[in-house]
Design a protein around this motif. Structure first.
Motif, mmCIF file in Angstrom:
data_model
loop_
_atom_site.group_PDB
_atom_site.id
_atom_site.type_symbol
_atom_site.label_atom_id
_atom_site.label_comp_id
_atom_site.label_asym_id
_atom_site.label_seq_id
_atom_site.Cartn_x
_atom_site.Cartn_y
_atom_site.Cartn_z
ATOM 1 N N HIS A 121 62.635 16.965 92.612
ATOM 2 C CA HIS A 121 60.698 17.828 92.405
ATOM 3 C C HIS A 121 60.360 18.402 94.189
ATOM 4 C CE1 HIS A 121 56.467 17.875 92.743
ATOM 5 N NE2 HIS A 121 56.172 17.942 90.973
ATOM 6 N N GLU A 122 59.982 19.520 93.861
ATOM 7 C CA GLU A 122 59.772 19.860 95.293
ATOM 8 C C GLU A 122 59.046 19.533 96.184
ATOM 9 O OE1 GLU A 122 61.122 22.842 97.010
ATOM 10 O OE2 GLU A 122 62.600 23.052 95.441
ATOM 11 N N ASP A 375 58.500 23.766 84.780
ATOM 12 C CA ASP A 375 59.893 23.422 85.571
ATOM 13 C C ASP A 375 59.434 22.153 85.619
ATOM 14 O OD1 ASP A 375 58.328 24.257 87.557
ATOM 15 O OD2 ASP A 375 59.182 25.507 88.392
ATOM 16 N N TYR A 377 57.851 21.962 88.729
ATOM 17 C CA TYR A 377 58.207 21.667 89.543
ATOM 18 C C TYR A 377 59.608 21.529 90.021
ATOM 19 C CZ TYR A 377 53.655 22.686 90.813
ATOM 20 O OH TYR A 377 52.634 24.060 90.984
ATOM 21 N N ILE A 379 62.209 22.762 90.025
ATOM 22 C CA ILE A 379 61.992 24.143 90.679
ATOM 23 C C ILE A 379 63.720 24.268 90.317
ATOM 24 C CG2 ILE A 379 61.908 26.335 91.357
ATOM 25 C CD1 ILE A 379 59.161 25.965 92.672
ATOM 26 N N GLU A 380 64.259 23.773 90.975
ATOM 27 C CA GLU A 380 65.975 24.257 92.022
ATOM 28 C C GLU A 380 66.817 23.560 90.436
ATOM 29 O OE1 GLU A 380 69.391 25.279 93.725
ATOM 30 O OE2 GLU A 380 66.912 25.756 93.929
ATOM 31 N N ARG A 383 65.750 25.967 87.594
ATOM 32 C CA ARG A 383 65.872 27.700 87.465
ATOM 33 C C ARG A 383 67.848 27.820 88.122
ATOM 34 N NH1 ARG A 383 61.441 29.191 91.429
ATOM 35 N NH2 ARG A 383 59.659 29.613 90.037
ATOM 36 N N ALA A 389 64.979 29.507 83.645
ATOM 37 C CA ALA A 389 63.812 29.833 84.172
ATOM 38 C C ALA A 389 63.341 31.524 83.221
ATOM 39 C CB ALA A 389 63.892 30.859 85.300
ATOM 40 N N GLY A 393 61.739 27.177 81.314
ATOM 41 C CA GLY A 393 62.031 26.053 80.869
ATOM 42 C C GLY A 393 62.223 24.947 80.249
#
Length: 421
Positions: A121-122, A375, A377, A379-380, A383, A389, A393
């Motif tokens: 998670h971001e 996503d 969070y 994100i990586e 995406r 993306a 998602g």
């Protein structure tokens, strides 16, 4: 485990008195935050109505607030398996992590390295990524896109004498993968690095023993396991003592756990968070006899908390297994996550060919099935690793001990019909 008393559990959640289009919804949105038992809300109100005061006063309500805070730390000490002085509270996990990163950054030098992962998670990436602005070198551990697991060899290759921090999640909130954090931590400590474990997703599904994994810090959020929106952090005492935390420069917050807490604590949410742990312990008290062999050496509330998490895990897993199995049989659906046999949570994530994840989530929502899309969070992961993306998602279904097999069957039937067209 004996027959799980799902009616006993569901009666404790007021959300089940609400209907959507004539039916009780299926709350599969737990990974974004579970529903809350009545006792948690009542505990918050009880504090606000009868004990509300700031800390360290000589009058009764202030002294009661001080005592409540200590008792909440003791409750979470039983949740983590640590000493109560190793428990701190903050606004949320991301905020706690940013505060931790800022404190650690005060002693980093240009060229020092931080290791994060592409499965996180971001909230456990961004605080450390921002340290690059101060000259830190940020290394990212790769994820295998086919198995949704961390590449342990890639992790080992990124460790060196320059590594000062390793931040990794215990369970991936997007796909449910559980990583071998004990091994990751052991390898990090060999090079002298501080370890930070994001247990936000893990804490809702499995028992935690911070001493067993030997991490320096562990972060989680009470609203992921039946509590209010507040973050909790475990800090190994000797590790927190070394951190020059970001704090108000006063005389009463120079030591742990207060040295990590900025400003007046959110007493009412801390009350509620502790009561959420008590709810888990009540489950454990009910089912502890089913896990006697795995509870050896534990006693009191710690024993009940661990038993409660075991009961939750054992109840959720058959539902998750059936959902994954039946969704995989549907031609247009792809289920994401680790291979069978790999440790995972009960979260099930998937895509539907030709459909944006939001379209699918809206269709399920219209049928009274509440799920997440996007996503989350991570994100990586979404995406870069899974490259989803442009499809919005994933669709994510998260299980909790108030969900039922009937809800699983209904969801499967809806998706079978949906994918015919």
């Amino acid at each position: 485990m004996e027959q799980f008393d799902i009616e006993w559990v569901r009666k404790q959640f007021p959300c089940y008195t609400r209907k959507f289009r004539g039916c009780v919804p299926a709350y599969f949105d737990g990974p974004g935050g579970t529903q809350v038992p009545r006792r948690v809300g009542e505990r918050i109100c009880e504090y606000l109505f009868y004990h509300n005061a700031n800390a360290h006063g000589c009058f009764i309500t202030s002294m009661e607030s001080d005592q409540m805070l200590k008792e909440a730390r003791e409750t979470f000490a039983d949740f983590f398996g640590c000493n109560w002085r190793e428990v701190s509270f903050g606004a949320n996990t991301s905020s706690n992590n940013f505060k931790l990163a800022l404190g650690i950054a005060r002693d980093l030098k240009p060229g020092d390295e931080v290791v994060i992962t592409d499965i996180d998670h971001e909230g456990n990436r961004s605080p450390w990524r921002l340290l690059a602005e101060q000259g830190a070198v940020v290394q990212c551990v790769r994820v295998n896109p086919e198995t949704c697991t961390l590449d342990l060899d890639d992790y080992k290759s990124k460790l060196s004498s320059k590594t000062k921090v390793v931040a990794v999640n215990w369970a991936a909130n997007a796909v449910g993968t559980i990583s071998d954090v004990k091994t990751i931590i052991k390898l990090a400590h060999k090079v002298g690095a501080i370890t930070v474990v994001d247990a936000v997703h893990y804490a809702a599904h499995k028992p935690i023993d911070v001493k067993e994994i030997d991490t320096d810090f562990l972060i989680c959020s009470a609203y992921k396991f039946f509590g209010p929106h507040i973050g909790v952090i475990y800090s190994k005492q000797e590790s927190m003592e070394k951190i020059r935390t970001i704090r108000v420069l006063a005389d009463d917050n120079t030591l742990a756990p207060e040295k990590f807490e900025t400003g007046t604590p959110n007493f009412e949410s801390i009350c509620g968070a502790a009561e959420a742990v008590e709810f888990i312990a009540s489950l454990g008290e009910k089912y502890a006899d089913c896990f006697q062999g795995r509870l050896k050496g534990l006693e009191g509330r710690r024993r009940n908390v661990v038993a409660g998490m075991m009961a939750i895990d054992e109840y959720e897993e058959p539902m998750a297994c059936k959902l994954r199995t039946e969704l995989r049989k549907i031609d247009k659906i792809k289920v994401y996550g680790p291979p069978d046999g790999h440790l995972r949570t009960s979260t099930v994530s998937f895509t539907v060919d030709g459909k944006n994840a939001l379209e699918v989530a809206k269709h399920l929502a219209d049928k009274g099935i509440f799920v997440w899309d996007g996503d989350f969070y991570a994100i990586e992961t979404i995406r870069t690793v899974l490259k989803l993306a442009d499809r919005g998602g994933l669709v994510r279904i998260g299980l909790a001990p108030y969900n039922t097999m009937e809800e699983i069957d209904k969801t499967i039937a809806i998706m079978q019909e949906y994918c015919k067209f």
